[in-house]
Write an enzyme that holds these catalytic residues in place. Structure first.
Site, PDB file in Angstrom:
ATOM      1  N   SER A 138      -2.646  -2.505   4.616  1.00 48.60           N
ATOM      2  CA  SER A 138      -3.293  -1.525   4.113  1.00 48.60           C
ATOM      3  C   SER A 138      -2.713  -0.066   3.834  1.00 48.60           C
ATOM      4  CB  SER A 138      -4.654  -1.387   4.842  1.00 48.60           C
ATOM      5  OG  SER A 138      -5.353  -0.420   4.334  1.00 48.60           O
ATOM      6  N   TYR A 151      -9.775   0.347  12.444  1.00 51.79           N
ATOM      7  CA  TYR A 151      -8.884  -0.500  11.446  1.00 51.79           C
ATOM      8  C   TYR A 151      -7.655   0.382  11.376  1.00 51.79           C
ATOM      9  CZ  TYR A 151      -8.322  -2.202   6.700  1.00 51.79           C
ATOM     10  OH  TYR A 151      -8.028  -2.769   5.482  1.00 51.79           O
TER      11      TYR A 151
END
Ligand code: 8X3
Length: 259
Positions: A138, A151
């Site tokens: 990501s 995250y």
């Protein structure tokens, strides 16, 4: 010679399911892996992919996947796509259990699956000339943002795993690739992150012109793996034009400035 065979994790929805569909369209044999049997069964019926039900945070399930695959020959590519975000609270306020789950699926599962399947990938590289280990990270693995917390930490760690692996596997006909998406409008990513709060999930994409969809990321994944054997796209970062960084998203129409 038999078809090339790819394993795609997180195959039950979003980027994983789109990647299974596109590989099948390109004539690959595909093994889609996920926890949700009903969704996998529907995907198998739709695409002709093989499917395998597994929770990749459990070593026994990963071992079962390896044994299942080994019984039917080598593999030529692995797409480590399973992952996700849980919560968006600050470092101070977030729940360590959410952090644990994020590390389990985004980092340690990548290690488990890669370790287990490397012998089959090595066999596949002998047939195909190269084999691929592609991990979907990501932009959250490259740029910290407020609320990113666990995250960000997990995706930075996943990116580190990719980097270490590329060094450790140098000298073998194995490509180690990272695809790092930004904002992708899928049915589940934000819904899971916000624990089922549909309104909050929808607000992430509100008024973002032309967001990315799972199919866009699947295109990048399949393209990277289908490049000639000597070409290694180490890192593909993909964002919608309206997103300059995780925390810099333009809402409303994109137009050139008047000069
Ligand atoms: C998802 C991208 O920008 O929401 O992996 O962190 S972002």
């Amino acid at each position: 010679m038999a078809n090339n065979r790819v394993v795609v994790t997180g195959a039950s929805s979003g980027i994983g399911a789109a990647t299974v569909r596109l590989f099948r369209d390109h004539g690959w044999d595909v093994v889609g892996v996920a926890r949700r049997q009903d969704r996998l069964r529907a995907l198998a019926e739709e695409t002709g992919a093989e499917v395998f039900v597994a929770d990749l945070t459990r070593q026994s399930d990963v071992d079962g996947l390896r044994d299942y695959l080994a019984a039917s020959g080598p593999i030529h590519a692995l797409v480590n796509n399973a992952g996700g975000a849980f919560g968006m609270a600050s470092v101070e306020d977030s729940d360590p259990d959410d952090w644990q789950r994020m590390f389990d699926i985004n980092v340690i599962a990548v290690k488990r699956v890669t370790s287990a399947l490397l012998p089959l990938l090595r066999q596949g590289s002998l047939e195909r000339g190269v084999a691929d280990i592609l991990t979907v990270t990501s932009i959250a693995g490259h740029i910290a943002y407020e609320g990113g917390g666990g995250y960000n930490a997990a995706k930075f760690a996943a990116r580190a795993v990719v980097g270490v692996l590329r060094l450790e596997l140098a000298g073998e006909p194995l490509r180690v690739l990272e695809v790092a998406p930004g904002m992708v409008k899928t049915d589940e990513f934000s819904l899971v992150r916000f624990d089922g709060d549909q309104a909050r999930a929808d607000s992430v994409y509100r008024d973002v012109p032309n967001p990315l969809y799972a199919e866009d990321i699947a295109e990048a994944i399949v393209h990277s793996i289908e490049l000639p054997n000597h070409v290694n796209l180490d890192l593909v970062t993909i964002k919608p034009v309206a997103q300059a960084a995780p925390h810099k998203v333009i809402r409303g129409e994109l137009k050139p400035r008047s000069s």
